[in-house]
Structure formats: structure tokens, C-alpha cells
Design a protein around this motif. Structure first.
Motif, mmCIF file in Angstrom:
data_model
loop_
_atom_site.group_PDB
_atom_site.id
_atom_site.type_symbol
_atom_site.label_atom_id
_atom_site.label_comp_id
_atom_site.label_asym_id
_atom_site.label_seq_id
_atom_site.Cartn_x
_atom_site.Cartn_y
_atom_site.Cartn_z
ATOM 1 N N VAL A 210 0.820 6.468 -7.180
ATOM 2 C CA VAL A 210 -0.282 7.290 -7.687
ATOM 3 C C VAL A 210 -0.171 8.749 -7.261
ATOM 4 O O VAL A 210 -1.007 9.577 -7.620
ATOM 5 N N GLY A 211 0.855 9.075 -6.497
ATOM 6 C CA GLY A 211 1.121 10.469 -6.152
ATOM 7 C C GLY A 211 0.339 11.020 -4.971
ATOM 8 O O GLY A 211 0.198 12.236 -4.846
ATOM 9 N N LEU B 247 0.821 -1.210 0.000
ATOM 10 C CA LEU B 247 0.000 0.000 0.000
ATOM 11 C C LEU B 247 0.856 1.263 0.000
ATOM 12 O O LEU B 247 0.531 2.236 -0.680
ATOM 13 N N ALA B 248 1.973 1.256 0.706
ATOM 14 C CA ALA B 248 2.875 2.412 0.697
ATOM 15 C C ALA B 248 3.377 2.664 -0.723
ATOM 16 O O ALA B 248 3.424 3.809 -1.187
ATOM 17 N N GLY B 249 3.728 1.586 -1.422
ATOM 18 C CA GLY B 249 4.172 1.717 -2.805
ATOM 19 C C GLY B 249 3.076 2.238 -3.712
ATOM 20 O O GLY B 249 3.319 3.076 -4.587
ATOM 21 N N LEU B 250 1.856 1.761 -3.506
ATOM 22 C CA LEU B 250 0.725 2.220 -4.303
ATOM 23 C C LEU B 250 0.461 3.704 -4.065
ATOM 24 O O LEU B 250 0.276 4.469 -5.015
ATOM 25 N N LEU B 251 0.456 4.124 -2.802
ATOM 26 C CA LEU B 251 0.233 5.540 -2.474
ATOM 27 C C LEU B 251 1.292 6.424 -3.119
ATOM 28 O O LEU B 251 0.989 7.510 -3.618
ATOM 29 N N ILE C 192 -1.360 13.814 0.845
ATOM 30 C CA ILE C 192 -1.947 13.330 2.093
ATOM 31 C C ILE C 192 -0.806 12.805 2.960
ATOM 32 O O ILE C 192 -0.132 11.852 2.573
ATOM 33 N N PRO C 193 -0.596 13.400 4.124
ATOM 34 C CA PRO C 193 0.505 12.941 4.977
ATOM 35 C C PRO C 193 0.354 11.465 5.337
ATOM 36 O O PRO C 193 -0.734 11.008 5.683
#
Length: 111
Positions: A92-93, A85-89, A98-99
Motif C-alpha cells: 500500500v506504499g 503485515l510487512a508485505g501489506l505495508l 512511515i519508517p
């Protein structure tokens, strides 16, 4: 998917999400966020440590929640995403907008 909310209007609220966050379940998160974002100056941390999968519908819930929190004079922060999920966030920028913090305590204590 399971969503739980801990906190009260005077303190930051932690919304914990467990399971898959996708088109079939994102409304559960959206409904929970609508309730906590109704408070004046909402301060919300979404605990992502239990999210196994997230699609564009889940990402959209984060963006809409963040916009609503800021418009209401508060903030929304993401915390403890898995490596996926960290990689996905990042891809996608969303992380510049969003902190996102490694842990819930770090998200709660950030200035």
C-alpha cells in the motif's frame, strides 16, 4: 485486540499492539495514540510483532498517528511487523512514508 503503552514523555514511547487491528478494534489503538501524541515532540514506536491481521482502518491509524507526530515535532515508527503485515505495508506504499524497522530496539535507536 490489546494495546499497551510503555514509556514516559521524556523518552520514546512504545505502543504494543496484539491481535487483530480492524474496523472493530482500531479505536483502541487510535485512543492510545491520541494520548501519547499529546506530548510535545512525541517519539512513538508501534510494536507490531503481535498483530495477526490489519485492515485499512488499522493502516489509517498508522498514517494519522505519523502525521500528528511529525506535526508536533516528533516521529512515529513501526517495528517488528509479521511477514504478512510487512508485505501489506509495502504493497500500500506506507514504508517509504512511515519508517518501519525489523525490531523495536532498532526503531528506538535509529537516528
Amino acid at each position: 485486540m490489546h494495546v499497551s503503552v510503555v514509556g514516559n514523555p521524556e523518552d520514546p514511547v512504545v505502543v504494543t499492539v496484539r491481535g487483530n487491528l480492524d474496523v472493530d478494534s482500531a479505536t483502541v489503538l487510535t485512543t492510545a495514540l491520541e494520548q501519547v501524541l499529546d506530548a510535545p515532540g512525541p517519539r512513538v514506536v508501534i510494536d507490531l510483532s503481535g498483530v495477526e491481521f490489519c485492515d485499512s482502518t488499522g493502516l489509517s491509524a498508522f498514517v494519522l498517528g505519523h502525521r500528528r507526530a511529525v506535526a508536533g515535532g516528533g516521529w512515529l515508527r513501526l517495528a517488528a511487523p509479521s511477514g504478512f503485515l510487512a508485505g501489506l505495508l509495502e504493497t500500500v506504499g506506507l514504508t517509504p512514508r512511515i519508517p518501519c524497522y525489523p525490531t523495536v530496539p532498532e526503531a528506538l535507536s535509529a537516528p
